[in-house]
Design a protein around this motif. Sequence first.
Motif, PDB file in Angstrom:
ATOM      1  N   ALA A  54      82.368  -0.541   3.706  1.00 11.77           N
ATOM      2  CA  ALA A  54      82.354  -1.951   3.330  1.00 11.77           C
ATOM      3  C   ALA A  54      80.922  -2.457   3.137  1.00 11.77           C
ATOM      4  O   ALA A  54      80.605  -3.147   2.156  1.00 11.77           O
ATOM      5  N   HIS A  57      79.281  -0.867   0.063  1.00 12.02           N
ATOM      6  CA  HIS A  57      79.750  -1.432  -1.206  1.00 12.02           C
ATOM      7  C   HIS A  57      79.002  -2.729  -1.511  1.00 12.02           C
ATOM      8  O   HIS A  57      78.537  -2.937  -2.640  1.00 12.02           O
ATOM      9  N   TYR A  58      78.875  -3.584  -0.513  1.00  7.95           N
ATOM     10  CA  TYR A  58      78.102  -4.816  -0.738  1.00  7.95           C
ATOM     11  C   TYR A  58      76.675  -4.478  -1.173  1.00  7.95           C
ATOM     12  O   TYR A  58      76.144  -5.048  -2.129  1.00  7.95           O
ATOM     13  N   ASN A  78      83.391   3.856  -3.241  1.00 11.11           N
ATOM     14  CA  ASN A  78      84.208   3.570  -2.061  1.00 11.11           C
ATOM     15  C   ASN A  78      85.039   4.783  -1.664  1.00 11.11           C
ATOM     16  O   ASN A  78      85.051   5.210  -0.505  1.00 11.11           O
ATOM     17  N   TYR A 106      87.110 -11.536  -3.617  1.00  9.39           N
ATOM     18  CA  TYR A 106      86.087 -10.487  -3.662  1.00  9.39           C
ATOM     19  C   TYR A 106      84.721 -11.069  -3.993  1.00  9.39           C
ATOM     20  O   TYR A 106      83.734 -10.871  -3.251  1.00  9.39           O
ATOM     21  N   TRP A 119      79.004 -11.389   7.194  1.00  8.90           N
ATOM     22  CA  TRP A 119      79.434  -9.997   7.175  1.00  8.90           C
ATOM     23  C   TRP A 119      80.856  -9.810   7.708  1.00  8.90           C
ATOM     24  O   TRP A 119      81.619  -8.987   7.197  1.00  8.90           O
ATOM     25  N   TRP A 122      83.568 -10.449   5.186  1.00  8.44           N
ATOM     26  CA  TRP A 122      83.545  -9.410   4.144  1.00  8.44           C
ATOM     27  C   TRP A 122      84.165  -8.109   4.647  1.00  8.44           C
ATOM     28  O   TRP A 122      85.010  -7.509   3.973  1.00  8.44           O
ATOM     29  N   VAL A 123      83.757  -7.664   5.817  1.00  7.70           N
ATOM     30  CA  VAL A 123      84.283  -6.405   6.360  1.00  7.70           C
ATOM     31  C   VAL A 123      85.787  -6.507   6.599  1.00  7.70           C
ATOM     32  O   VAL A 123      86.543  -5.571   6.295  1.00  7.70           O
ATOM     33  N   TYR A 125      87.893  -8.365   4.998  1.00  8.98           N
ATOM     34  CA  TYR A 125      88.516  -8.321   3.668  1.00  8.98           C
ATOM     35  C   TYR A 125      88.685  -6.881   3.198  1.00  8.98           C
ATOM     36  O   TYR A 125      89.744  -6.486   2.706  1.00  8.98           O
ATOM     37  N   VAL A 126      87.628  -6.086   3.339  1.00  6.53           N
ATOM     38  CA  VAL A 126      87.689  -4.688   2.906  1.00  6.53           C
ATOM     39  C   VAL A 126      88.692  -3.904   3.757  1.00  6.53           C
ATOM     40  O   VAL A 126      89.487  -3.117   3.234  1.00  6.53           O
ATOM     41  N   LEU A 127      88.690  -4.121   5.067  1.00  8.02           N
ATOM     42  CA  LEU A 127      89.631  -3.412   5.938  1.00  8.02           C
ATOM     43  C   LEU A 127      91.077  -3.775   5.596  1.00  8.02           C
ATOM     44  O   LEU A 127      91.963  -2.902   5.609  1.00  8.02           O
TER      45      LEU A 127
END
Length: 236
Positions: A54, A57-58, A78, A106, A119, A122-123, A125-127
């Motif tokens: 995650a 990617h950012y 990813n 996103y 952070w 964001w993390v 969201y990715v999880l």
Amino acid sequence: MQVRAMPGTRIGNPVTGEVTYSPPEGRDLIEAKLSEWERFVHADDGMDPLVRMAVAHYQFEAIHPFADGNGRTGRILNVMLLIEAGLLRMPVLYLSRYIIDTKNDYYRLLLAVTSEAAWEAWVLYVLAGIERTSNDTLRKIEAIRALQDDFSVRARAVTRGGADSEFQSVLFEQPYCRINTVIARCGVSRPTATGWLNALVEAGLLQESKVGRDRLFINREFLRLLVRTEGPAGRS
């Protein structure tokens, strides 16, 4: 693909024209940041690999190293990072669908990391995307296996080739196949391969399509499964 050399790259709202982010400029600076990114993704520091993916990617999207294709490249990376971490054996986790389906979140969350160091959101969201995509993928794999079993029974009823395990494998490696592929993989003559495929077309299990001089034999049921979009609860 070479890193950006020309200055003036800006990321903004295509409707309003508002600039929301200005990535770093200058080949030397971009290459230096990519080197730092590479050291981060390969660091042996105990960070959970999903969190690392995650964050990486950012970072990659923030560096925005290329004039075009940064989003596509970042989405491919990813999956490659998950493979490198040993969480996947093959690139079967299609995270791009989740990102495309939730693109407003996103971009909003990417920008929030830049502007507010947000952070955690964001993390998470990715999880959530990894969880949703993993569940969708497992459902799709189970559906493909069930289709293979059912297809095999129906194929055996109409042609001797239906009992050939290699032939069955060819029919489910891609949603289409060619006569030459069956000949090479199954070690049979052209008339035999053609007869097997024609029998499946006549039974409605495959659809024949002419592409130039080539004949493609399309497994329509398999193709529908591959392109089906899963919702949050697995509904198409």
